[in-house]
Motif scaffolding. Structure first.
Motif, PDB file in Angstrom:
ATOM      1  N   PRO A  72       0.788  -1.230   0.000  1.00 41.35           N
ATOM      2  CA  PRO A  72       0.000   0.000   0.000  1.00 41.35           C
ATOM      3  C   PRO A  72       0.825   1.287   0.000  1.00 41.35           C
ATOM      4  N   ARG A  73       2.019   1.250   0.567  1.00 42.90           N
ATOM      5  CA  ARG A  73       2.735   2.518   0.792  1.00 42.90           C
ATOM      6  C   ARG A  73       3.074   3.266  -0.516  1.00 42.90           C
ATOM      7  N   PRO A  74       3.591   2.593  -1.545  1.00 42.69           N
ATOM      8  CA  PRO A  74       3.884   3.334  -2.781  1.00 42.69           C
ATOM      9  C   PRO A  74       2.629   4.007  -3.347  1.00 42.69           C
ATOM     10  N   PHE A  75       1.537   3.315  -3.242  1.00 37.83           N
ATOM     11  CA  PHE A  75       0.248   3.811  -3.766  1.00 37.83           C
ATOM     12  C   PHE A  75      -0.197   5.028  -2.956  1.00 37.83           C
ATOM     13  N   LEU A  76      -0.214   4.895  -1.632  1.00 37.07           N
ATOM     14  CA  LEU A  76      -0.723   5.979  -0.792  1.00 37.07           C
ATOM     15  C   LEU A  76       0.200   7.201  -0.848  1.00 37.07           C
ATOM     16  N   GLU A  77       1.499   6.953  -0.938  1.00 38.75           N
ATOM     17  CA  GLU A  77       2.426   8.094  -1.032  1.00 38.75           C
ATOM     18  C   GLU A  77       2.270   8.834  -2.358  1.00 38.75           C
ATOM     19  N   LEU A  78       2.110   8.061  -3.427  1.00 45.30           N
ATOM     20  CA  LEU A  78       1.895   8.672  -4.735  1.00 45.30           C
ATOM     21  C   LEU A  78       0.590   9.475  -4.740  1.00 45.30           C
ATOM     22  N   LEU A  79      -0.470   8.911  -4.137  1.00 49.83           N
ATOM     23  CA  LEU A  79      -1.753   9.620  -4.055  1.00 49.83           C
ATOM     24  C   LEU A  79      -1.603  10.940  -3.306  1.00 49.83           C
ATOM     25  N   GLY A  80      -0.771  10.928  -2.255  1.00 48.26           N
ATOM     26  CA  GLY A  80      -0.508  12.166  -1.513  1.00 48.26           C
ATOM     27  C   GLY A  80       0.091  13.229  -2.409  1.00 48.26           C
ATOM     28  N   GLU A  81       1.026  12.815  -3.274  1.00 48.47           N
ATOM     29  CA  GLU A  81       1.618  13.771  -4.220  1.00 48.47           C
ATOM     30  C   GLU A  81       0.606  14.232  -5.269  1.00 48.47           C
ATOM     31  N   MET A  82      -0.354  13.360  -5.567  1.00 50.70           N
ATOM     32  CA  MET A  82      -1.295  13.647  -6.660  1.00 50.70           C
ATOM     33  C   MET A  82      -2.550  14.385  -6.197  1.00 50.70           C
ATOM     34  N   GLY A  83      -2.656  14.690  -4.903  1.00 50.65           N
ATOM     35  CA  GLY A  83      -3.804  15.479  -4.461  1.00 50.65           C
ATOM     36  C   GLY A  83      -4.727  14.787  -3.479  1.00 50.65           C
TER      37      GLY A  83
END
Lengths: 411, 411
Positions: free
Chosen positions: B385-396
């Motif tokens: 989950p971490r790569p996904f959630l971190e990327l989502l944080g960058e994406m808004g």
């Protein structure tokens, strides 16, 4: 003096009309009933025979007819030899059926103002848009046309005339109050054709007050009434047919119509209206199908005729009429109380259909006897009310009055 | 490592997906969007260019396709060279689009479980009725298929996995709570396709509790939640996609979904449902036209995409997860708060579409980079989950956690 009756329509009111005509076929003669779907007429005739309602042996025949087609209706009038036509079909067919009566000389009756399927709530007085335009034609042809001779409009118009004739010297206000305190046991249903029912309430609420047409919106003006038998009931000022004729005869008086609604009805109505589901204008689905939302609402709601077996409780409909007597303020309430279960036991219909369906048969009997065969177009308040109201009492719709002294008695 | 994206669908979520893909087209390569109506795709591409959303110069093309036709979708995948398909069309097209991906080797993503237009709320687990039957086929073909990778299902599944990976030793319950505290200013509207929205709530409410499927009816079980930013909100146990996959991985835990509803929504829903207007079974009007009531309701309601300009307020969606840490009871709440107005300003859509549309683009980026290109069919909780959630944080879509100590912090 006329005889042989053609009933147009095969809904809940037509069922009552058929039974009541059968109960008086010694006077009315041959009976005929016609609608778009002949099978519905057959079912009504079967229920008449099942109840053994025919007073004397005689004719009762079913026909298919497109009541929007004047020539077809006129042909059927000639073929059946009907001299009296009771139109209790949809309000969309009034003008074509009336034209067929003018063409053939048959007497015409209906129970609601003509409506154009394309329009809702036209300019007041509504009768002026359609029926009254044929008044001269009726007179020229000597055709008796009694408009709006159900309960309301109809009996309530006779109540106003009775107050004028017998109780008051001047009339200052006529408030017609229609309360259905019965229960059909369904989650939601309309008591008559949902399409007509909702159309009554989606437009402007017209009332005649201070000598002019006043406009309100539905459920804007509410008032609690305390009535015999049904007790305290909330009713709302509503547009209704009889306001549009009574305001002509009683132009000096305020004329208002009030209909009782429970919170549940108002909520369902409000949701459907605000979503646009009561619209008679077509919408297009995502799949490209053109649909009139109101017709879909009608399709999912219970058939009003199907409510009858379980309907319990009573209706109270009457006129609160204020004015003066011998120079002093005076008030009368003239009313009828009907029972849903008794109506069903007698004619297989609920009380709303019963109160609407008995009056045109009483009127037909008065035409047959010559009492109301006036050879022109009239609204009910233009006719002598007592023979009508007394006959209705004998036929199952007795009227009572709370007179200016406060006494509650039979009229 | 894959590139070139084909978006299926052209509704509010597709609009967000298109904007977000454009913002990352340096990694994602050529972009294509296809739906039944090409004009809708053209409008979305126009809005992308209007916002100057393309990160680098590149291709963004519109296509017309019938997504129910596997061969047509496969042809389009080959023609466009798309290696990643983001299916945000109607849930009715999942299985045909998935089949086209299996045929062509393209990676597949969707944001909701397949539905059969003829049925509502099939036997649990819902995924077992359709998607999971193709798991072996995906594995055999080496096709990456990430099911339900919107927000809920999707991000909330990753939240459960994050709790498992980082916060708790055992998991005893997962309560997903979805609150939209925003206001669109209309009398009534659904936030996404009314047909899908209502279908979610007309069937049985399935939850996974005490190791078995439990059945309730909609609005039967309600609970007030006190959440960050949006405060105290009433939510109701609702059937929802992620319950049907999380219950497989976390079979020892209770898994429930709660959606916030105001009294007004519940009232409108109840009226429509009880009248039969949410039925997907055709009814026949008095005129003989066959109509599916739900499609008429959809036709009269506002287009969810049209709500965006006036939408204000915030959403809060997250997982309340209870279990143990070091042998002691422990609880976390992992959540995101999104803002309708900010979403509209960035991508021209409201917050509900935004939260659903950003995650599949994050997943596409992880597939493009090889991080999530797993070559088989998975639900989101099966992936790190971490790569996904971190990327989502960058994406808004930043995620926060109220951790077992009670501290509220970025994940």
């Amino acid at each position: 003096m006329k005889k042989n009756v053609l009933i147009i329509g095969a809904g809940g009111v037509a069922q009552v009309v058929a039974h009541k005509c059968a109960q008086h076929n010694d006077i009315l003669g041959d009976l005929h009933i016609a609608s778009r779907t002949r099978a519905k007429c057959d079912a009504i005739i079967a229920s008449v025979h099942e109840k053994g309602a025919m007073k004397v042996q005689g004719t009762f025949e079913a026909h298919a007819v497109d009541a929007m087609d004047t020539a077809a209706v006129a042909d059927l009038i000639r073929k059946t030899g009907a001299q009296i036509v009771i139109n209790v079909g949809s309000s969309f067919v009034n003008m074509t059926v009336l034209a067929a009566c003018i063409e053939t000389g048959a007497a015409y009756m209906d129970t609601a103002i003509h409506e154009d399927p394309e329009k809702i709530c036209e300019a007041p007085p509504w009768y002026g848009n359609y029926e009254w335009k044929r008044r001269a034609a009726c007179k020229a042809a000597g055709v008796t046309a009694i408009l709006g001779v159900g309960f309301d409009p109809g009996v309530v118009n006779a109540y106003a005339r009775l107050a004028e004739d017998e109780f008051l010297d001047t009339i200052e206000s006529i408030d017609i109050v229609d309360i259905n305190a019965g229960s059909h046991g369904r989650w939601f249903a309309t008591n008559f054709d949902p399409e007509i029912n909702f159309r009554e309430f989606t437009g402007t609420v017209y009332s005649w007050q201070q000598g002019a047409w006043q406009s309100n919106t539905m459920f804007e003006v509410g008032k609690e009434w305390d009535l015999p038998v049904v007790g305290k009931q909330k009713a709302y000022m509503t547009g209704h047919d009889e306001v549009h004729s009574l305001s002509a005869r009683y132009s000096q008086a305020d004329v208002r119509f009030w209909m009782g609604f429970g919170d549940h009805y108002i909520n369902v109505f409000t949701v459907l209206k605000n979503l646009g589901l009561l619209s008679e204008q077509p919408v297009k689905t995502a799949e490209g199908q053109e649909v009139i939302p109101l017709k879909v609402v009608k399709a999912v709601l219970p058939d009003p005729a199907s409510l009858a077996p379980d309907y319990e409780g009573k209706t109270c409909i009457g006129d609160v009429i204020k004015g003066t007597k011998n120079g002093k303020p005076a008030e009368v309430f003239i009313y009828n109380v009907a029972d849903h279960k008794e109506a069903y036991e007698e004619v297989g219909s609920q009380g709303i259909s019963y109160t609407a369906g008995v009056p045109p048969v009483a009127a037909a009997l008065l035409i047959a006897k010559g009492v109301w065969d006036v050879g022109t177009m009239v609204n009910v308040e233009e006719l002598p009310p007592r023979p009508f109201l007394e006959l209705l009492g004998e036929m199952g719709l007795p009227s009572r009055v709370i007179d200016p002294t406060g006494a509650d008695r039979a009229i």
